[in-house]
Design a protein around this motif. Structure first.
Motif, mmCIF file in Angstrom:
data_model
loop_
_atom_site.group_PDB
_atom_site.id
_atom_site.type_symbol
_atom_site.label_atom_id
_atom_site.label_comp_id
_atom_site.label_asym_id
_atom_site.label_seq_id
_atom_site.Cartn_x
_atom_site.Cartn_y
_atom_site.Cartn_z
ATOM 1 N N LEU A 83 0.828 -1.203 0.000
ATOM 2 C CA LEU A 83 0.000 0.000 0.000
ATOM 3 C C LEU A 83 0.866 1.260 0.000
ATOM 4 O O LEU A 83 0.545 2.253 -0.664
ATOM 5 C CB LEU A 83 -0.933 -0.005 1.215
ATOM 6 C CG LEU A 83 -1.991 -1.119 1.237
ATOM 7 C CD1 LEU A 83 -2.740 -1.124 2.567
ATOM 8 C CD2 LEU A 83 -2.960 -0.983 0.075
ATOM 9 N N GLU A 89 1.320 4.423 -3.062
ATOM 10 C CA GLU A 89 1.274 5.872 -2.870
ATOM 11 C C GLU A 89 2.610 6.554 -3.149
ATOM 12 O O GLU A 89 2.656 7.604 -3.797
ATOM 13 C CB GLU A 89 0.836 6.183 -1.435
ATOM 14 C CG GLU A 89 -0.618 5.844 -1.146
ATOM 15 C CD GLU A 89 -1.062 6.379 0.195
ATOM 16 O OE1 GLU A 89 -1.355 7.587 0.277
ATOM 17 O OE2 GLU A 89 -1.100 5.599 1.168
ATOM 18 N N ARG A 104 -5.644 3.902 -3.599
ATOM 19 C CA ARG A 104 -5.085 3.000 -2.585
ATOM 20 C C ARG A 104 -6.199 2.283 -1.831
ATOM 21 O O ARG A 104 -6.153 1.067 -1.623
ATOM 22 C CB ARG A 104 -4.219 3.838 -1.638
ATOM 23 C CG ARG A 104 -3.582 3.051 -0.484
ATOM 24 C CD ARG A 104 -4.318 3.288 0.810
ATOM 25 N NE ARG A 104 -3.564 2.831 1.960
ATOM 26 C CZ ARG A 104 -4.103 2.518 3.133
ATOM 27 N NH1 ARG A 104 -5.428 2.621 3.295
ATOM 28 N NH2 ARG A 104 -3.358 2.120 4.131
#
Length: 221
Positions: free
Chosen positions: A5, A9, A19
């Protein structure tokens, strides 16, 4: 999972909304996986405990009446696709229909008897009957002789007689927006979708003093 994750980003430069969408998809899969592999339950629970990030929801803009008029006037009504697009866009604005609802409108959904109206097949099998404005009624009257008039046939077909897809309707709107930019420069660079028309319908009704409950019954919820 947290590293993945963070990678989305930091390195892929995905937004928080993207996300969260990836995480939601993974969660959905893991809820299925736990039934197939109970031994993995502790690990799956740890992943499911990862929270979605908070993010600001962007405000959906709406078009002014002049901008709407420029878009409605953009299709070339000297051609068959242009006449279809003009009637389609006017119907979208009149009814506040979702793009999927517009794609499903058939000839049988239109009635001119009594108060002219059009039946919109909404989400959850919730139909609503929307009154047609005089200009919309006239355009649909003129359009009907140009399509297969069988009740079950689409009101706004493709060249081959099949219903327009959602992506096709979106593309026709975007083409009209590009053409309308010549007479309405403020449209340049704007992200305008069928949902923008839907939101514009609701805002214009509200600005005209229509009760919010009536607006909800027209455009749906």
């Amino acid at each position: 999972m947290l590293a993945f994750l963070e990678y989305l980003e930091e390195e892929r430069h995905n937004t928080v909304r993207s996300r969260n969408a990836r995480l939601a998809s993974i969660r959905s899969f893991l809820r299925f996986a736990v039934l197939q592999e109970p031994a993995a339950l502790p690990t799956i629970h740890r992943v499911l405990a990862i929270l979605l990030k908070r993010c600001d929801k962007p405000l959906l803009g709406y078009l002014t009446r002049d901008e709407i008029q420029a878009i409605l006037s953009a299709p070339d009504t000297a051609t068959w696709p242009g006449r279809r697009d003009h009637a389609l866009l006017l119907t979208l604005y009149n009814t506040g229909a979702r793009v999927s609802e517009a794609a499903g409108i058939t000839v049988a959904d239109v009635t001119f008897e009594g108060s002219a109206s059009i039946r919109i097949h909404g989400k959850g099998r919730k139909d609503r009957l929307v009154p047609l404005w005089r200009t919309t009624m006239q355009q649909i009257r003129e359009w009907l002789p140009e399509v297969n008039s069988a009740p079950e046939r689409p009101l706004f077909p493709s060249r081959f007689g099949s219903p327009l897809t959602r992506s096709a309707i979106t593309e026709r709107l975007q083409r009209a927006v590009r053409s309308a930019t010549a007479t309405c420069p403020q449209l340049a660079g704007r992200r305008i979708s069928p949902h923008t028309l839907r939101h514009s319908t609701a805002m214009h009704l509200l600005q005209s003093g229509v009760d919010i409950s009536v607006i909800c019954s027209v455009v749906g919820t």
